[in-house]
Design an enzyme around this catalytic site. Structure first.
Site, mmCIF file in Angstrom:
data_model
loop_
_atom_site.group_PDB
_atom_site.id
_atom_site.type_symbol
_atom_site.label_atom_id
_atom_site.label_comp_id
_atom_site.label_asym_id
_atom_site.label_seq_id
_atom_site.Cartn_x
_atom_site.Cartn_y
_atom_site.Cartn_z
ATOM 1 N N PHE A 154 -3.509 14.209 -2.880
ATOM 2 C CA PHE A 154 -4.430 13.088 -3.051
ATOM 3 C C PHE A 154 -5.846 13.606 -2.818
ATOM 4 O O PHE A 154 -6.192 14.022 -1.716
ATOM 5 C CB PHE A 154 -4.150 11.907 -2.117
ATOM 6 C CG PHE A 154 -5.027 10.738 -2.469
ATOM 7 C CD1 PHE A 154 -4.672 9.868 -3.482
ATOM 8 C CD2 PHE A 154 -6.251 10.539 -1.843
ATOM 9 C CE1 PHE A 154 -5.507 8.823 -3.865
ATOM 10 C CE2 PHE A 154 -7.091 9.494 -2.212
ATOM 11 C CZ PHE A 154 -6.712 8.640 -3.230
ATOM 12 N N ASP A 240 -9.397 20.674 1.001
ATOM 13 C CA ASP A 240 -9.865 19.290 1.031
ATOM 14 C C ASP A 240 -9.598 18.751 2.432
ATOM 15 O O ASP A 240 -8.468 18.389 2.770
ATOM 16 C CB ASP A 240 -9.126 18.467 -0.028
ATOM 17 C CG ASP A 240 -9.586 17.007 -0.032
ATOM 18 O OD1 ASP A 240 -10.253 16.594 0.929
ATOM 19 O OD2 ASP A 240 -9.234 16.281 -0.977
ATOM 20 N N LYS A 269 -15.710 11.125 4.511
ATOM 21 C CA LYS A 269 -15.275 10.103 5.468
ATOM 22 C C LYS A 269 -16.059 10.091 6.783
ATOM 23 O O LYS A 269 -17.117 9.494 6.861
ATOM 24 C CB LYS A 269 -13.772 10.263 5.715
ATOM 25 C CG LYS A 269 -12.937 9.959 4.458
ATOM 26 C CD LYS A 269 -11.497 9.734 4.804
ATOM 27 C CE LYS A 269 -10.572 9.699 3.608
ATOM 28 N NZ LYS A 269 -10.460 8.391 2.980
HETATM 29 N N1 PLP Z 1 -9.489 13.727 -0.389
HETATM 30 C C1 PLP Z 1 -8.633 13.275 0.536
HETATM 31 C C2 PLP Z 1 -7.741 14.243 1.225
HETATM 32 C C3 PLP Z 1 -8.573 11.917 0.839
HETATM 33 O O1 PLP Z 1 -7.699 11.484 1.757
HETATM 34 C C4 PLP Z 1 -9.435 11.028 0.170
HETATM 35 C C5 PLP Z 1 -9.391 9.580 0.457
HETATM 36 O O2 PLP Z 1 -8.511 9.061 1.083
HETATM 37 C C6 PLP Z 1 -10.313 11.537 -0.794
HETATM 38 C C7 PLP Z 1 -10.332 12.891 -1.039
HETATM 39 C C8 PLP Z 1 -11.234 10.624 -1.553
HETATM 40 O O3 PLP Z 1 -12.245 10.140 -0.754
HETATM 41 P P1 PLP Z 1 -13.099 8.854 -1.218
HETATM 42 O O4 PLP Z 1 -12.194 7.677 -1.152
HETATM 43 O O5 PLP Z 1 -14.241 8.789 -0.253
HETATM 44 O O6 PLP Z 1 -13.552 9.132 -2.620
#
Ligand code: PLP
Length: 413
Positions: A154, A240, A269
């Site tokens: 994700f 990530d 975040k």
């Molecule tokens: N990468 C990871 C591992 C995430 O958990 C999330 C969101 O939950 C994202 C990227 C995407 O972040 P955003 O919702 O701020 O675009």
């Protein structure tokens, strides 16, 4: 009755909650399925609904609130900056921009930062960076660069990113996508990574723990072994850490558990303590240093307001020792969850304060348990059907964990 109508029925008819839910359901696209609670205030680990009922927040906006709701220091920085200068775009320098980039680089042991807003935008930026590095530094032909990704990943919701999701609902109706651009391998499988790399592979994009997939923790040594493969094959290792970074798993970055430093580190975040979207890609001069003016940009990325809350958010994480507290409280919480020996729970997994309680298939999905927890004053959200995610703000105390455990025991007992 569909599940949304049932949710409406659960909020008392005519109450402030019912009115708000009704309005949201009528005027907002239904791209989420919220628990039927309407929140109006937050402080630390607690939130209150419009009818004054208090809840313990065990979701922390998917780890964006590691510092807790409305941390006084972050809110003070937000207010002070709002009274000075909020936005000028990157067409000009601003006083806090370089300082925030420097702090981020120092914290992560990296050389350069590129600031964006949402997590997905930072992932997109990392993808662009890896492709650019492939073309400009490694000589990969244009439009042929590949980035290896993992099943059940994700990384956000933009069209490039959902194109390499293994979740049909996230991907299927939103194409077309570029075939072959993101070869997919099983998570936690170094041999598969080795096999997937071709002369056109420029990067390996991976979450150190797969959060949205249900808090999947890879085998010990996986990240280190993946780093070794990437180094040997001259492929960028891209972590990530949008969800796992900034203290959540008991270290500043989840990759610190294995002493691994990625070529590109993606953060978001908690970088703003839950105030506004602030994200970043960190890396070396060999990668981020390749950008030329005009290659990439964002009107709001790196705004004075973002830098002010970003600096305050990092200070809070470091000075309040949030990674250490997450390690300590998380170990306690997980041990006590396991000790409940609930007949409904298959197992408990996680690291630090990123914890998944996996409900046995025979006991149905996790959602009704989250609703029962809500009735007990705990807000937690299911992920991937069978898993209840417990990820409270890292400032949670042991006594607050005990308060929660009493109620969790009643629901799972
Ligand atoms: N990468 C990871 C591992 C995430 O958990 C999330 C969101 O939950 C994202 C990227 C995407 O972040 P955003 O919702 O701020 O675009």
């Amino acid at each position: 009755m569909d599940s949304r109508t049932q949710d409406l029925a659960k909020a008392q008819p005519g109450s402030a909650s019912a009115t708000s839910i009704e309005r949201a359901e009528r005027y907002s696209a239904h791209n989420y399925h919220p628990l039927p609670v309407v929140l109006a205030r937050g402080e630390g680990v607690w939130v209150w609904d419009v009818d004054g009922k208090r809840y313990l927040d065990m979701l922390s906006s998917y780890s964006a609130l590691n510092q807790g709701h409305r941390h006084p220091r972050i809110i003070q920085a937000l207010k002070e900056q709002a009274d000075r200068l909020t936005l000028v775009s990157r067409a000009f320098y601003t006083d806090l921009f370089g300082l925030f980039c420097e702090r981020l680089c120092t914290l992560a042991g990296q050389e350069m930062a590129l600031l964006m807003n949402s997590g997905a935008e930072a992932v997109e930026t990392a993808i662009k960076t890896a492709r650019m590095w492939g073309v400009r530094a490694r000589g990969v032909p244009r439009d042929r660069a590949q980035i290896v990704v993992c099943e059940n990943n994700f990384h956000g919701r933009t069209t490039t990113i959902v194109g390499f999701s293994s979740e049909p609902q996230y991907r299927d109706d939103f194409g077309p996508y570029a075939p072959g651009a993101f070869p997919m391998i099983p998570y936690d499988d170094v041999a598969a990574l080795e096999r997937a790399i071709t002369p056109h592979t420029v990067g390996f994009l991976v979450e150190p723990i797969q959060g949205e997939a249900g808090i999947l923790v890879p085998s010990p040594g996986y990240l280190r072994a993946a780093a070794e493969v990437c180094r040997r094959r001259n492929v960028l290792l891209m972590f990530d850490e949008v969800q796992t970074g900034l203290g959540r798993t008991g270290k500043m970055f989840c990759c610190d558990h294995e002493g691994v430093k990625p070529d590109l580190l993606i953060l978001g975040k908690a970088l703003s303590g839950g105030t506004l979207p602030v994200s970043a890609v960190l890396g070396s001069r060999q990668t981020l240093g390749l950008y030329q003016p005009g290659d990439h940009g964002s009107t709001f990325g790196g705004s004075p307001l973002a830098c002010a809350v970003g600096l305050a958010s990092l200070e809070v994480i470091v000075e309040e020792r949030l990674p250490e507290r997450a390690a300590d409280t998380g170990a306690y919480f997980m041990e006590r969850l396991r000790a409940l020996r609930s007949p409904r729970v298959d197992h408990v997994r996680g690291r630090g304060l990123l914890i998944g309680v996996c409900i046995k298939d025979a006991c149905g999905p996790a959602r009704p348990f989250c609703e029962a927890l809500q009735a007990e004053g705990i807000l937690a959200k299911e992920t991937h059907g069978q898993v209840i995610r417990f990820a409270p703000p890292l400032v949670i105390s042991r006594s607050e964990v005990d308060w929660a455990l009493e109620r969790i025991a009643r629901v799972l007992g």
